[in-house]
Design a protein around this motif. Structure first.
Motif: not given
Length: 205
Positions: A44-55, A99-107
């Motif tokens: 389910r993280y595929w859509d935010v993969k680059w942010w996850l990689i950064g994190h 990156s975690s802040v972005y993922m918090a409010w998108t994913h």
């Protein structure tokens, strides 16, 4: 006698740092699968993969470098390398926390708002403790810098603590992921940081 006690203390803290380093490595090996960029691993993280990689990349770098920064013998002998590692550590946390802040409010917000808030709070604490460590060293306040670096690494280690706590059998019995993850997220850094603060302030006059 004093030298013997000092040596014993050094060995004790070296053992603690080595243990933290090994625990971090164990956590890291579980996360390396994402760097293969296989969609099935991301799930389910595929859509935010680059942010996850950064994190993950920033978090892994901080976890690995942290123990070296606290190792006094290494710091005193390789001061230039200590400073370089410190800069990398701070940049890594900047990338990982944003990156975690972005993922918090998108994913995470899609899972539940309480989970998003928990991640946002952790990301904010992570960024702030690192910034305070940087600010202290810029002002040549060495002791404050050391204390803020300790706080920073406690928050950095929260991600390892979360992964361990959230999957404990008795925690799983408390409810599904949405029900237990936000609370575990807070517990992973608030309580360790509180205990750390007591230790740091205990002998101060």
């Amino acid at each position: 006698m004093k030298a013997t006690l000092k040596n014993k203390k050094s060995i004790f803290w070296f053992g603690i740092l080595l243990l933290l380093f090994l625990i971090a490595l164990n956590f890291i090996t579980d996360e390396l699968k994402y760097f293969g960029f296989d969609e099935t691993d991301f799930g389910r993280y595929w859509d935010v993969k680059w942010w996850l990689i950064g994190h993950l990349a920033g978090g892994i770098a901080a976890l690995i470098l942290g123990p070296f920064q606290f190792w006094s013998e290494f710091r005193n002998k390789y001061l230039k390398l200590h400073r370089l590692f410190g800069k990398i550590y701070l940049i890594a946390i900047l990338i990982a926390s944003l990156s975690s802040v972005y993922m918090a409010w998108t994913h995470a917000i899609k899972i539940h708002w309480t989970w998003a808030v928990a991640l946002q709070a952790l990301g904010f604490a992570w960024l702030c403790t690192a910034f305070m460590a940087y600010r202290a060293i810029r002002k040549r306040k060495i002791q404050q810098h050391k204390e803020w670096m300790i706080r920073s690494y406690v928050v950095t280690f929260a991600f390892v603590a979360f992964r361990w706590l959230v999957d404990l059998p008795f925690v799983i019995e408390l409810g599904n992921f949405v029900e237990r993850a936000p609370t575990v997220g807070w517990v992973s850094w608030v309580i360790p940081l509180f205990i750390t603060e007591i230790i740091l302030q205990w002998n101060k006059k």
